[in-house]
Scaffold this motif. Structure first.
Motif, short mmCIF file in Angstrom:
data_model
loop_
_atom_site.label_atom_id
_atom_site.label_comp_id
_atom_site.label_asym_id
_atom_site.label_seq_id
_atom_site.Cartn_x
_atom_site.Cartn_y
_atom_site.Cartn_z
N ASP A 1 15.77 -71.93 30.10
CA ASP A 1 15.71 -72.00 31.56
C ASP A 1 16.07 -73.38 32.12
N LEU A 2 16.47 -74.30 31.25
CA LEU A 2 16.80 -75.66 31.72
C LEU A 2 18.18 -75.69 32.35
N CYS A 3 18.29 -76.31 33.52
CA CYS A 3 19.59 -76.47 34.19
C CYS A 3 19.94 -77.96 34.29
N GLU A 4 21.22 -78.25 34.26
CA GLU A 4 21.69 -79.62 34.32
C GLU A 4 22.93 -79.70 35.21
N ALA A 5 23.21 -80.92 35.71
CA ALA A 5 24.45 -81.20 36.44
C ALA A 5 25.19 -82.31 35.69
N MET A 6 26.44 -82.06 35.36
CA MET A 6 27.22 -83.02 34.59
C MET A 6 28.60 -83.19 35.22
N VAL A 7 29.30 -84.25 34.79
CA VAL A 7 30.63 -84.52 35.31
C VAL A 7 31.59 -84.78 34.14
N LEU A 8 32.82 -84.33 34.32
CA LEU A 8 33.91 -84.68 33.43
C LEU A 8 34.50 -85.97 33.96
N CYS A 9 34.39 -87.03 33.18
CA CYS A 9 34.72 -88.37 33.66
C CYS A 9 35.78 -89.01 32.76
N SER A 10 36.82 -89.56 33.39
CA SER A 10 37.88 -90.23 32.63
C SER A 10 37.40 -91.58 32.13
N ARG A 11 37.76 -91.88 30.90
CA ARG A 11 37.43 -93.18 30.33
C ARG A 11 38.68 -94.04 30.13
N GLN A 12 39.83 -93.52 30.54
CA GLN A 12 41.09 -94.23 30.43
C GLN A 12 41.94 -93.97 31.67
N THR A 13 42.98 -94.79 31.84
CA THR A 13 43.97 -94.54 32.88
C THR A 13 44.94 -93.48 32.38
N GLY A 14 45.23 -92.49 33.22
CA GLY A 14 46.15 -91.45 32.79
C GLY A 14 46.36 -90.41 33.87
N VAL A 15 46.78 -89.22 33.43
CA VAL A 15 47.07 -88.11 34.33
C VAL A 15 46.34 -86.87 33.83
N VAL A 16 45.76 -86.12 34.74
CA VAL A 16 44.95 -84.95 34.39
C VAL A 16 45.82 -83.71 34.20
N ALA A 17 45.48 -82.92 33.18
CA ALA A 17 46.08 -81.59 32.98
C ALA A 17 45.12 -80.76 32.13
N GLY A 18 45.03 -79.48 32.45
CA GLY A 18 44.21 -78.57 31.65
C GLY A 18 42.88 -78.19 32.26
N LEU A 19 42.71 -78.41 33.56
CA LEU A 19 41.42 -78.10 34.18
C LEU A 19 41.10 -76.61 34.19
N ASP A 20 42.11 -75.76 34.33
CA ASP A 20 41.84 -74.32 34.31
C ASP A 20 41.30 -73.87 32.96
N LEU A 21 41.78 -74.48 31.89
CA LEU A 21 41.27 -74.17 30.56
C LEU A 21 39.83 -74.64 30.39
N ASP B 1 36.67 -92.50 36.90
CA ASP B 1 36.95 -91.45 37.88
C ASP B 1 36.36 -90.11 37.45
N VAL B 2 35.69 -89.44 38.36
CA VAL B 2 35.18 -88.11 38.09
C VAL B 2 36.29 -87.10 38.32
N ILE B 3 36.58 -86.30 37.31
CA ILE B 3 37.65 -85.31 37.37
C ILE B 3 37.12 -83.99 37.89
#
Length: 286
Positions: A38-58, A86-88
């Protein structure tokens, strides 16, 4: 150009196959043992490098296939540039689902973002020239569609998707056929009028023969910039010119300066390093 997303029906089998591999016969026994149901959490996908995002739908599919109640919100869309911190995207809900899906989501997101990032680097290196950066068939088995999508997310373009959508006559085809002319003539006789024919050439003599026989595109393989410039002049707009071989962000500008239409790079999909992205507690990201 707007980046069109891939249909979910194409992506879901990839994510399901990854989970079948990861969950094995008993599921995530670590999380099941440690994390209360029953435990709930809130998390973020966070970049640790400079770059370009792809694959969020997956990544989103990974979380939602494990637990449909998980909420996934995108802050940096595919194709967006990111820097460290940056938070993705954010994801929240039952902690068990978050932790079980974490690695599969990150595997896809980090890999495809790495391809997009590498592509963007080369695209920016040649931005003062009209040449387009394109990928090849040197892709991870089973992941070609999404890896080629990642190239588009990075600002590149796609070469043929498979053996069935265009003719590319390479050195071994020519050797088996007996001559370059024979190979081209056989390809033209076999394929319909909608199929483009490209031939790989290593020398200016081969290029001249290909142009006399007639092709839609020529792949100028492993030529030095000086030779590439001569080849482009020889073609004179009669065919699309594509350069390949030894292309890096450092060598790409000299290649592009020769006037070639396309620069194809295999390592974008088979060897690009990942973009380091982590799943952190919401208070840690940003």
């Amino acid at each position: 150009m707007t980046l069109a997303p891939l249909p979910i029906v194409m992506l879901e089998p990839l994510v399901r196959a990854a989970f079948l591999e990861d969950l094995g016969r008993a599921g995530d026994i670590t999380t099941a043992a440690i994390v209360p149901a029953d435990l709930c959490e809130a998390m973020v996908l966070c970049s640790r490098q400079t770059g370009v995002v792809a694959g969020l739908d997956l990544a989103m599919l990974a979380f939602r296939l494990i637990d449909p109640s998980l909420e996934f919100a995108v802050q940096r869309a595919d194709g967006s540039a990111v820097r460290p911190g940056d938070v993705i995207a954010s994801v929240s809900g039952p902690a068990r689902g978050l932790l079980t899906a974490e690695r599969t989501a990150l595997n896809f997101l980090c890999h495809l973002s790495g391809i997009a990032s590498a592509t963007r680097q080369v695209v920016e290196a040649v931005q003062q020239y009209p040449a387009h950066i394109v990928c090849t068939r040197k892709t991870t088995p089973g992941l070609r569609a999404v890896e080629k999508y990642a190239v588009r997310a990075g600002g590149g373009s796609n070469h043929r998707f498979g053996l069935d959508d265009a003719v590319l006559i390479k050195d071994n085809h020519i050797a088996v056929a007996g001559s370059l002319r024979t190979a081209i003539e056989r390809a033209r006789a076999h394929c319909g009028h909608m199929v483009k024919i490209e031939v790989e050439v290593d020398t200016l003599d081969q290029l001249e023969e290909a142009l006399k026989t007639g092709v839609d595109a020529v792949l100028l393989d492993n030529m030095m910039p000086e030779t590439l410039a001569l080849a482009v002049a020889m073609v004179g707009g009669r065919a699309i010119t594509e350069a390949s071989g030894r292309v890096t962000p450092e060598t790409a500008p000299a290649i592009a300066s020769t006037g070639v239409d396309l620069i194809s790079i295999g390592w974008l999909t088979h060897s690009a390093p990942i973009l380091d992205i982590g799943l952190d507690h919401a208070g840690q990201g940003g």
